[in-house]
Design a protein around this motif. Structure first.
Motif, PDB file in Angstrom:
ATOM      1  N   SER A   1      -4.986  -1.875 -10.203  1.00  0.00           N
ATOM      2  CA  SER A   1      -6.096  -2.575  -9.567  1.00  0.00           C
ATOM      3  C   SER A   1      -6.881  -3.388 -10.598  1.00  0.00           C
ATOM      4  O   SER A   1      -7.245  -4.544 -10.349  1.00  0.00           O
ATOM      5  CB  SER A   1      -7.011  -1.577  -8.867  1.00  0.00           C
ATOM      6  OG  SER A   1      -8.104  -2.219  -8.298  1.00  0.00           O
TER       7      SER A   1
ATOM      8  N   THR B   1       0.048   7.645  -9.399  1.00  0.00           N
ATOM      9  CA  THR B   1      -1.073   8.551  -9.602  1.00  0.00           C
ATOM     10  C   THR B   1      -2.360   7.754  -9.446  1.00  0.00           C
ATOM     11  O   THR B   1      -2.354   6.520  -9.457  1.00  0.00           O
ATOM     12  CB  THR B   1      -1.036   9.168 -11.010  1.00  0.00           C
ATOM     13  OG1 THR B   1      -1.223   8.131 -11.978  1.00  0.00           O
ATOM     14  CG2 THR B   1       0.262   9.901 -11.271  1.00  0.00           C
ATOM     15  N   ASP B   2      -3.471   8.429  -9.336  1.00  0.00           N
ATOM     16  CA  ASP B   2      -4.759   7.748  -9.226  1.00  0.00           C
ATOM     17  C   ASP B   2      -5.022   6.867 -10.448  1.00  0.00           C
ATOM     18  O   ASP B   2      -5.528   5.751 -10.323  1.00  0.00           O
ATOM     19  CB  ASP B   2      -5.898   8.753  -9.055  1.00  0.00           C
ATOM     20  CG  ASP B   2      -5.907   9.395  -7.681  1.00  0.00           C
ATOM     21  OD1 ASP B   2      -5.268   8.836  -6.754  1.00  0.00           O
ATOM     22  OD2 ASP B   2      -6.543  10.449  -7.531  1.00  0.00           O
ATOM     23  N   ALA B   3      -4.667   7.358 -11.621  1.00  0.00           N
ATOM     24  CA  ALA B   3      -4.890   6.589 -12.849  1.00  0.00           C
ATOM     25  C   ALA B   3      -4.024   5.325 -12.856  1.00  0.00           C
ATOM     26  O   ALA B   3      -4.490   4.252 -13.249  1.00  0.00           O
ATOM     27  CB  ALA B   3      -4.576   7.447 -14.075  1.00  0.00           C
ATOM     28  N   GLU B   4      -2.778   5.445 -12.423  1.00  0.00           N
ATOM     29  CA  GLU B   4      -1.900   4.276 -12.372  1.00  0.00           C
ATOM     30  C   GLU B   4      -2.390   3.260 -11.349  1.00  0.00           C
ATOM     31  O   GLU B   4      -2.382   2.065 -11.608  1.00  0.00           O
ATOM     32  CB  GLU B   4      -0.470   4.706 -12.029  1.00  0.00           C
ATOM     33  CG  GLU B   4       0.225   5.465 -13.134  1.00  0.00           C
ATOM     34  CD  GLU B   4       1.540   6.078 -12.685  1.00  0.00           C
ATOM     35  OE1 GLU B   4       2.455   6.158 -13.522  1.00  0.00           O
ATOM     36  OE2 GLU B   4       1.658   6.470 -11.507  1.00  0.00           O
ATOM     37  N   ALA B   5      -2.822   3.746 -10.199  1.00  0.00           N
ATOM     38  CA  ALA B   5      -3.337   2.846  -9.167  1.00  0.00           C
ATOM     39  C   ALA B   5      -4.592   2.134  -9.657  1.00  0.00           C
ATOM     40  O   ALA B   5      -4.768   0.936  -9.423  1.00  0.00           O
ATOM     41  CB  ALA B   5      -3.618   3.626  -7.888  1.00  0.00           C
ATOM     42  N   GLN B   6      -5.454   2.852 -10.366  1.00  0.00           N
ATOM     43  CA  GLN B   6      -6.669   2.264 -10.937  1.00  0.00           C
ATOM     44  C   GLN B   6      -6.309   1.183 -11.952  1.00  0.00           C
ATOM     45  O   GLN B   6      -6.884   0.097 -11.958  1.00  0.00           O
ATOM     46  CB  GLN B   6      -7.529   3.348 -11.595  1.00  0.00           C
ATOM     47  CG  GLN B   6      -8.800   2.850 -12.240  1.00  0.00           C
ATOM     48  CD  GLN B   6      -9.825   2.428 -11.213  1.00  0.00           C
ATOM     49  OE1 GLN B   6      -9.771   2.811 -10.066  1.00  0.00           O
ATOM     50  NE2 GLN B   6     -10.766   1.604 -11.640  1.00  0.00           N
TER      51      GLN B   6
ATOM     52  N   ASN C   1       0.831  -1.207   0.000  1.00  0.00           N
ATOM     53  CA  ASN C   1       0.000   0.000   0.000  1.00  0.00           C
ATOM     54  C   ASN C   1       0.859   1.249   0.000  1.00  0.00           C
ATOM     55  O   ASN C   1       0.542   2.234  -0.669  1.00  0.00           O
ATOM     56  CB  ASN C   1      -0.951   0.000   1.203  1.00  0.00           C
ATOM     57  CG  ASN C   1      -2.067  -1.009   1.045  1.00  0.00           C
ATOM     58  OD1 ASN C   1      -2.408  -1.403  -0.058  1.00  0.00           O
ATOM     59  ND2 ASN C   1      -2.629  -1.434   2.167  1.00  0.00           N
TER      60      ASN C   1
ATOM     61  N   LYS D   1       1.070   4.390  -2.971  1.00  0.00           N
ATOM     62  CA  LYS D   1       0.878   5.816  -2.722  1.00  0.00           C
ATOM     63  C   LYS D   1       1.701   6.672  -3.670  1.00  0.00           C
ATOM     64  O   LYS D   1       1.357   7.820  -3.925  1.00  0.00           O
ATOM     65  CB  LYS D   1       1.211   6.141  -1.268  1.00  0.00           C
ATOM     66  CG  LYS D   1       0.189   5.611  -0.300  1.00  0.00           C
ATOM     67  CD  LYS D   1       0.555   5.934   1.126  1.00  0.00           C
ATOM     68  CE  LYS D   1      -0.465   5.285   2.064  1.00  0.00           C
ATOM     69  NZ  LYS D   1      -0.116   5.469   3.460  1.00  0.00           N
TER      70      LYS D   1
END
Length: 91
Positions: free
Chosen positions: A23, A15-20, A8, A12
């Motif tokens: 996932s 970026t949000d797009a990379e994390a999405q 986790n 952090k």
């Protein structure tokens, strides 16, 4: 072995797009290995390769075919590693 809290922390930095995207990739891999485990997939591919390699007409195996066989074995290795990663991720 990396524990989830460490993982986790690693996420952090994305970026949000990379994390999405990560996932979504994880979900796709999880779904893929729910149907057949990596061991079943590897066994199937190895069986196909063995049947092909031990046919009587081995002199007809071209260099191009040998490259394809080597690539199939690389795919088997990748699938196995991904399957092992998914199992570790779930635990």
């Amino acid at each position: 072995m990396i524990i989830r809290s460490e993982l986790n922390d690693e996420f952090k930095s994305f970026t949000d797009a990379e994390a999405q995207m990560l996932s979504q990739q994880h979900e796709m891999l999880s779904e893929f290995f729910k149907r057949d485990g990596s061991a079943e997939i590897v066994d199937s591919l190895n069986t196909l390769v063995e049947v092909f390699l031990f046919t009587e007409n081995m002199e007809n195996v071209t260099p191009e075919m040998r490259i394809h066989i080597a690539n199939q074995l690389r795919v088997v290795t990748l699938i196995t590693k991904l399957g092992e990663t998914i199992v570790k991720w779930k635990s």
